[in-house]
Design a protein around this motif. Structure first.
Motif, PDB file in Angstrom:
ATOM      1  N   ASP A  12      54.420-111.771  27.683  1.00  6.57           N
ATOM      2  CA  ASP A  12      54.821-110.546  28.371  1.00  6.57           C
ATOM      3  C   ASP A  12      53.601-109.747  28.824  1.00  6.57           C
ATOM      4  N   PHE A  13      53.730-109.078  29.941  1.00  2.00           N
ATOM      5  CA  PHE A  13      52.750-108.072  30.310  1.00  2.00           C
ATOM      6  C   PHE A  13      53.124-106.790  29.575  1.00  2.00           C
ATOM      7  N   ILE A  14      52.140-106.182  28.925  1.00  2.00           N
ATOM      8  CA  ILE A  14      52.385-105.023  28.078  1.00  2.00           C
ATOM      9  C   ILE A  14      51.847-103.774  28.756  1.00  2.00           C
ATOM     10  N   GLY A  15      52.711-102.798  28.977  1.00  2.00           N
ATOM     11  CA  GLY A  15      52.301-101.538  29.575  1.00  2.00           C
ATOM     12  C   GLY A  15      52.166-100.466  28.513  1.00  2.00           C
ATOM     13  N   GLY A  16      50.947 -99.938  28.325  1.00  2.00           N
ATOM     14  CA  GLY A  16      50.748 -98.877  27.348  1.00  2.00           C
ATOM     15  C   GLY A  16      49.999 -99.330  26.114  1.00  2.00           C
ATOM     16  N   ASN A  17      50.014 -98.476  25.109  1.00  2.00           N
ATOM     17  CA  ASN A  17      49.289 -98.700  23.859  1.00  2.00           C
ATOM     18  C   ASN A  17      50.296 -98.895  22.727  1.00  2.00           C
ATOM     19  N   PHE A  30      51.137-100.203  38.016  1.00  2.00           N
ATOM     20  CA  PHE A  30      49.768-100.311  37.507  1.00  2.00           C
ATOM     21  C   PHE A  30      49.024 -98.979  37.487  1.00  2.00           C
ATOM     22  N   LYS A  31      49.549 -97.966  38.190  1.00  2.00           N
ATOM     23  CA  LYS A  31      48.920 -96.643  38.148  1.00  2.00           C
ATOM     24  C   LYS A  31      49.469 -95.784  37.007  1.00  2.00           C
ATOM     25  N   PHE A  32      50.510 -96.283  36.330  1.00  2.00           N
ATOM     26  CA  PHE A  32      51.141 -95.538  35.243  1.00  2.00           C
ATOM     27  C   PHE A  32      50.747 -96.051  33.857  1.00  2.00           C
ATOM     28  N   PHE A  33      50.539 -97.359  33.738  1.00  2.00           N
ATOM     29  CA  PHE A  33      50.289 -97.985  32.438  1.00  2.00           C
ATOM     30  C   PHE A  33      49.005 -98.810  32.440  1.00  2.00           C
ATOM     31  N   PRO A  34      48.198 -98.715  31.369  1.00  2.33           N
ATOM     32  CA  PRO A  34      47.159 -99.737  31.170  1.00  2.33           C
ATOM     33  C   PRO A  34      47.875-101.032  30.782  1.00  2.33           C
ATOM     34  N   ILE A  35      47.479-102.142  31.386  1.00  2.00           N
ATOM     35  CA  ILE A  35      48.256-103.378  31.236  1.00  2.00           C
ATOM     36  C   ILE A  35      47.441-104.474  30.545  1.00  2.00           C
ATOM     37  N   THR A  36      48.033-105.053  29.520  1.00  3.50           N
ATOM     38  CA  THR A  36      47.471-106.214  28.835  1.00  3.50           C
ATOM     39  C   THR A  36      48.529-107.322  28.839  1.00  3.50           C
ATOM     40  N   LEU A  37      48.242-108.393  28.138  1.00  3.44           N
ATOM     41  CA  LEU A  37      49.177-109.515  28.060  1.00  3.44           C
ATOM     42  C   LEU A  37      49.416-109.845  26.595  1.00  3.44           C
ATOM     43  N   GLY A  38      50.678-109.958  26.203  1.00  3.86           N
ATOM     44  CA  GLY A  38      51.002-110.220  24.794  1.00  3.86           C
ATOM     45  C   GLY A  38      51.872-111.454  24.626  1.00  3.86           C
ATOM     46  N   GLN A  92      43.281 -99.231  36.571  1.00  5.19           N
ATOM     47  CA  GLN A  92      43.353 -99.752  35.207  1.00  5.19           C
ATOM     48  C   GLN A  92      42.182 -99.253  34.362  1.00  5.19           C
ATOM     49  N   LYS A  93      41.008 -99.234  34.943  1.00  2.00           N
ATOM     50  CA  LYS A  93      39.830 -98.742  34.216  1.00  2.00           C
ATOM     51  C   LYS A  93      40.045 -97.300  33.765  1.00  2.00           C
ATOM     52  N   SER A  94      40.536 -96.476  34.661  1.00  2.00           N
ATOM     53  CA  SER A  94      40.775 -95.071  34.344  1.00  2.00           C
ATOM     54  C   SER A  94      41.787 -94.913  33.212  1.00  2.00           C
ATOM     55  N   LEU A  95      42.843 -95.700  33.242  1.00  2.00           N
ATOM     56  CA  LEU A  95      43.886 -95.623  32.204  1.00  2.00           C
ATOM     57  C   LEU A  95      43.366 -96.099  30.851  1.00  2.00           C
ATOM     58  N   PHE A  96      42.584 -97.169  30.841  1.00  2.00           N
ATOM     59  CA  PHE A  96      42.007 -97.645  29.577  1.00  2.00           C
ATOM     60  C   PHE A  96      41.058 -96.610  28.986  1.00  2.00           C
ATOM     61  N   GLU A 149      47.534-110.457  21.532  1.00  2.00           N
ATOM     62  CA  GLU A 149      47.368-109.652  22.742  1.00  2.00           C
ATOM     63  C   GLU A 149      45.973-109.850  23.320  1.00  2.00           C
ATOM     64  N   VAL A 150      45.901-109.961  24.624  1.00  2.00           N
ATOM     65  CA  VAL A 150      44.615-110.150  25.317  1.00  2.00           C
ATOM     66  C   VAL A 150      44.588-109.292  26.581  1.00  2.00           C
ATOM     67  N   PRO A 151      43.382-108.971  27.084  1.00  2.00           N
ATOM     68  CA  PRO A 151      43.303-108.331  28.405  1.00  2.00           C
ATOM     69  C   PRO A 151      43.720-109.335  29.474  1.00  2.00           C
ATOM     70  N   ILE A 152      43.995-108.845  30.669  1.00  2.00           N
ATOM     71  CA  ILE A 152      44.174-109.754  31.799  1.00  2.00           C
ATOM     72  C   ILE A 152      42.811-110.384  32.082  1.00  2.00           C
ATOM     73  N   LEU A 153      42.728-111.686  31.975  1.00  2.00           N
ATOM     74  CA  LEU A 153      41.442-112.375  32.071  1.00  2.00           C
ATOM     75  C   LEU A 153      40.884-112.298  33.491  1.00  2.00           C
TER      76      LEU A 153
END
Length: 250
Positions: free
Chosen positions: A71-76, A33-41, A220-224, A193-197
C-alpha cells in the motif's frame, strides 16, 4: 450465518479510524501528494478460507508462500490523529477523500461477502471503543453492501489495488536484499515500510499522471520536513525519504 452490520460514523471518536496515516492507492497520488507525505508499506494477510484466497490472488503480492498487501501510505502512522482532521472533522471531502476513508469501517483486503469477519476482528482491536456501531445506526451490510456508495467505493478501491499490483510487486522484489524485509518475512506479522525508491519515482509519476516531477518532489520534501519538525511522534523513515529526494537533485 452472517450478522448484519449497523454503523454510522460519529465525530467524537474520529481518532480511532482517522489515525496518523491512511492507505492511498497509486491512482490517488496525483490528487493527494500535496496533502500527505507518502511512503510505501507492506503487510502479510492470512487467507481465511478458499474464497478469500482466490480474492487475494487478484489484489496482493504472492511471495514465498505469503500473501502480502502493498500500500501507499499517506501520513505518519506513529501519530494518533490524521493531519487533515480539524475539530474532529475531515477537511477534505467528496472525490478528494481517500477511498480507504470512504469504506470505513470495512477493509478491501477481504471480499464483500466476508466483511462481517473484518468487523469482528476490528471490534476486538482498533475499533474496540468505536461509537458508530449503535443499535439505531443504519443497516449498511447484510451479506453484501446495502449502502450503494459503500459498494461503489469498495469496488473502485479493489480495482485500484489490482491496477497497482505490478509496480508494487516490482518495488518489493527490488528490496529482497534489505535486512528489514528479511526480518519482516521471518516474523509472523509486522509491517515493513520504505520511502518511494528513487529509481521508481519517474515510473510512478508517469503512471499516476503527475506532469511535474519537480513539483511532486518539492511538495513531498516540504511535508516530510514538517512532520519531522512539528510536535508529536516522529517517523525516522521520513529522514530516509528526505535523503531519497536529495538523491534526485531537485
Amino acid at each position: 450465518m452472517n450478522k448484519p452490520i449497523k454503523f454510522q460514523c460519529v465525530t467524537d471518536c474520529s481518532s480511532i479510524c482517522c489515525g496518523g496515516a491512511t492507505i492511498l492507492t497509486l491512482k490517488e497520488i496525483v490528487k493527494l501528494f500535496k496533502f500527505f507525505p507518502i511512503t510505501l508499506g507492506f503487510r502479510k494477510i492470512q487467507p481465511f478460507n478458499a474464497e478469500h484466497k482466490v480474492y487475494l490472488d487478484d489484489i496482493s503480492i504472492k511471495y514465498r508462500g505469503f500473501y502480502i498487501a502493498g500500500d501507499f501510505i499517506g501520513g505518519n502512522r506513529f501519530k494518533k490523529r490524521c493531519r487533515l482532521l480539524k475539530n474532529s472533522l475531515c477537511t477534505i471531502h467528496n472525490q478528494l477523500k481517500p477511498l480507504q476513508c470512504r469504506v470505513i469501517p470495512f477493509s478491501v483486503t477481504f471480499p464483500e461477502v466476508l466483511q462481517d469477519l473484518v468487523i469482528v476482528d476490528k471490534k476486538r482491536g482498533s475499533f474496540k471503543n468505536c461509537k458508530g456501531f449503535y443499535a439505531d445506526a443504519p443497516l449498511i451490510w447484510d451479506g453484501q453492501f446495502i449502502d450503494k456508495s459503500l459498494k461503489e467505493n469498495f469496488d473502485i478501491l479493489k480495482k485500484h489495488l489490482m491496477f497497482q499490483r505490478d509496480i508494487v510487486e516490482k518495488i518489493f522484489i527490488s528490496l529482497e536484499g534489505n535486512f528489514f524485509l528479511k526480518k519482516f518475512i521471518q516474523t509472523g506479522d509486522g509491517f515493513f515500510e520504505v520511502p518511494i525508491l528513487p529509481e521508481f519515482v519517474d515510473e510512478i509519476c508517469s503512471i499516476t499522471g503527475i506532469l511535474d516531477r519537480v513539483e511532486f518532489l518539492r511538495a513531498q520534501k516540504s511535508l516530510f520536513v514538517k512532520e519531522l519538525t512539528f510536535r508529536g511522534m516522529k517517523n525516522s523513515l521520513f529522514i530516509d525519504a528526505l535523503n531519497t529526494i536529495e538523491q534526485l537533485r531537485i
